[in-house]
Design an enzyme around this catalytic site. Structure first.
Site, PDB file in Angstrom:
ATOM      1  N   ARG A 157       0.840  -1.199   0.000  1.00  0.00           N
ATOM      2  CA  ARG A 157       0.000   0.000   0.000  1.00  0.00           C
ATOM      3  C   ARG A 157       0.876   1.251   0.000  1.00  0.00           C
ATOM      4  O   ARG A 157       0.526   2.275  -0.603  1.00  0.00           O
ATOM      5  CB  ARG A 157      -0.955   0.000   1.201  1.00  0.00           C
ATOM      6  CG  ARG A 157      -1.813   1.247   1.303  1.00  0.00           C
ATOM      7  CD  ARG A 157      -3.074   1.002   2.149  1.00  0.00           C
ATOM      8  NE  ARG A 157      -2.788   0.364   3.410  1.00  0.00           N
ATOM      9  CZ  ARG A 157      -2.389   1.010   4.524  1.00  0.00           C
ATOM     10  NH1 ARG A 157      -2.213   2.314   4.496  1.00  0.00           N
ATOM     11  NH2 ARG A 157      -2.173   0.344   5.637  1.00  0.00           N
TER      12      ARG A 157
ATOM     13  N   TYR B 130     -16.211  15.132 -17.206  1.00  0.00           N
ATOM     14  CA  TYR B 130     -16.682  13.791 -16.864  1.00  0.00           C
ATOM     15  C   TYR B 130     -17.705  13.849 -15.727  1.00  0.00           C
ATOM     16  O   TYR B 130     -17.487  14.508 -14.709  1.00  0.00           O
ATOM     17  CB  TYR B 130     -15.485  12.926 -16.494  1.00  0.00           C
ATOM     18  CG  TYR B 130     -15.835  11.600 -15.865  1.00  0.00           C
ATOM     19  CD1 TYR B 130     -16.695  10.710 -16.503  1.00  0.00           C
ATOM     20  CD2 TYR B 130     -15.308  11.232 -14.632  1.00  0.00           C
ATOM     21  CE1 TYR B 130     -17.025   9.499 -15.923  1.00  0.00           C
ATOM     22  CE2 TYR B 130     -15.618  10.018 -14.057  1.00  0.00           C
ATOM     23  CZ  TYR B 130     -16.473   9.166 -14.693  1.00  0.00           C
ATOM     24  OH  TYR B 130     -16.800   7.960 -14.113  1.00  0.00           O
TER      25      TYR B 130
ATOM     26  N   ASP C  23      -7.006  17.631 -16.122  1.00  0.00           N
ATOM     27  CA  ASP C  23      -7.264  16.238 -16.494  1.00  0.00           C
ATOM     28  C   ASP C  23      -6.779  16.054 -17.930  1.00  0.00           C
ATOM     29  O   ASP C  23      -7.340  16.624 -18.858  1.00  0.00           O
ATOM     30  CB  ASP C  23      -8.753  15.926 -16.373  1.00  0.00           C
ATOM     31  CG  ASP C  23      -9.069  14.443 -16.555  1.00  0.00           C
ATOM     32  OD1 ASP C  23      -8.377  13.794 -17.380  1.00  0.00           O
ATOM     33  OD2 ASP C  23      -9.994  13.946 -15.909  1.00  0.00           O
TER      34      ASP C  23
ATOM     35  N   LYS D 114      -8.030   4.464 -19.470  1.00  0.00           N
ATOM     36  CA  LYS D 114      -8.317   4.842 -20.851  1.00  0.00           C
ATOM     37  C   LYS D 114      -7.097   4.626 -21.755  1.00  0.00           C
ATOM     38  O   LYS D 114      -6.666   3.483 -21.919  1.00  0.00           O
ATOM     39  CB  LYS D 114      -8.815   6.284 -20.898  1.00  0.00           C
ATOM     40  CG  LYS D 114      -9.911   6.604 -19.883  1.00  0.00           C
ATOM     41  CD  LYS D 114     -11.135   5.727 -20.016  1.00  0.00           C
ATOM     42  CE  LYS D 114     -12.327   6.213 -19.223  1.00  0.00           C
ATOM     43  NZ  LYS D 114     -12.189   6.217 -17.762  1.00  0.00           N
TER      44      LYS D 114
END
Length: 382
Positions: A50, A102, A174, A199
């Protein structure tokens, strides 16, 4: 002697050029949750995945190099990356965002974190006057998409960065649609770059990932603390899938962009199509600005039909193109934003933008472009 490497070479080889310990060309998947210490206060540099994992670290360093940033941080999804950015702020802070973006980003700011006292204003960021007018005493940041989703509006990153600097604000961009291959917002003045690695970076519709890239060490340190504490970290296997995807990013994007321009021109000349929204069309409003700040136009477009009944006909009859959410993969996908990606955007904003029952979005892949055009032609009909 240090040899300056091109984007393509870094993408193919990664920052390490493979695993230096074993000579493996494909960087290994370190599928381990924890790592053994050699003794008291004697760590290998890895303690718990982590916090950091060698495969994720290689992916992060590779993307940071491609994006021109000091460091990148890998998250389990793009939304997780956006959430980490939001956690840089506190109750009472105000953020200005692009009004066309988005739907998941809108939901985070307008619903989830509104409950925690974060204020958000959505404006047309292609209009710098609107941005300046929205700045308040408690404004801390601006968040933009360019090109935007789904209307492909182009925001002047340098101009917005100058406004951010003058008002001591963070600028978050973004960069999912164009990726660092076509656009590098940090070099244009952005403070933070976000990617949905699901993506184009991954590129095969087989993983979920998100990334943040930044230069400022204080921002990076705060984000890494948030990253480790909230736990939405990128898994070793998905890290490896992103590394694999990045190797062909430039080839996939060039081919997909070539296809997209041909599809856009076909749609633009079809009498049943009212308008095509693609940055690569010379008559598109954002064409010249995008050429100024980016080296490509991307592989996503939207188009509006004249007859609403044509929407269902197209979605039911495409055979090569898949009716599915998401974008950026090798397969071409068609999406109906009003019921899928942008269903939760308020009606007044959707109406103002033109996200309505007449609009479809295409993410163009790398198939034979004649097959794609014939598929659309057959679905649209005579």
């Amino acid at each position: 002697m240090t040899i300056k490497k091109s984007f393509e070479t870094i993408a193919v080889n990664g920052v390490s050029g493979g695993d230096r310990r074993t000579g493996a060309i494909s960087f290994p998947i370190y599928q381990s949750a924890t790592f053994r210490h050699n003794g008291l206060n004697n760590s290998t540099g890895y303690d718990y995945s982590r916090a950091q994992n060698p495969t994720r670290e290689e992916t992060e360093k590779t993307l940071a190099s491609l994006e021109g940033g000091n460091e990148a941080i890998g998250f389990s999804t793009g939304v997780a990356a956006i959430t980490a950015c939001i956690n840089l702020f506190k109750a009472g802070d105000h953020v200005i965002l692009s009004d066309d973006l988005y739907g998941g980003t809108y939901r985070l700011f307008s619903e989830t974190y509104k409950e925690f006292g974060l204020e958000a204003t959505f404006v047309d960021t292609t209009d710098t006057t609107s941005i300046v007018e929205a700045i308040n005493e408690n404004t801390k940041a601006m968040f933009i998409e360019t090109p935007s989703n789904p209307m492909m509006k182009v925001t002047d990153i340098k101009a917005v960065a100058q406004i951010a600097k003058e008002h001591d604000l963070l600028l978050v961009v973004d960069n999912t649609f164009l990726t660092p291959y076509y656009q590098r917002p940090l070099e244009l003045g952005a403070d933070i770059v976000i990617h949905s690695g699901t993506k184009f970076l991954g590129g095969h519709h087989d993983l979920l990932a998100g990334f943040i890239v930044a230069n400022d060490n204080n921002i990076i340190e705060r984000l890494r603390r948030i990253h480790m504490s909230t736990g939405a970290t990128l898994s070793p296997f998905d890290s490896w899938l992103v590394l694999r995807g990045i190797k062909t990013l430039h080839i996939r994007l060039d081919r997909a962009q070539e296809n997209t321009l041909k599809v856009a021109k076909f749609l633009d000349n079809n009498p049943k199509i009212e308008k095509v929204y693609y940055v690569g069309l010379e008559n598109f409003d954002g064409y010249e600005l995008n050429k100024k700040q980016a080296t490509g136009f991307g592989a996503t477009l939207s188009f509006r039909v004249k007859d609403k009944s044509l929407i269902e006909k197209i979605l039911n009859n495409v055979k090569v193109i898949r009716f599915a959410e998401s974008l950026g993969g090798v397969e071409t996908l068609i999406t109906y934003p009003i019921t899928q990606t942008h269903s939760e955007i308020p009606e007044e904003i959707k109406k103002r933008l033109g996200v309505d029952e007449y609009l479809l979005r295409l993410s163009v892949g790398i198939e034979n472009v004649d097959d794609l055009i014939n598929d659309l032609d057959n679905a649209i009909g005579k």
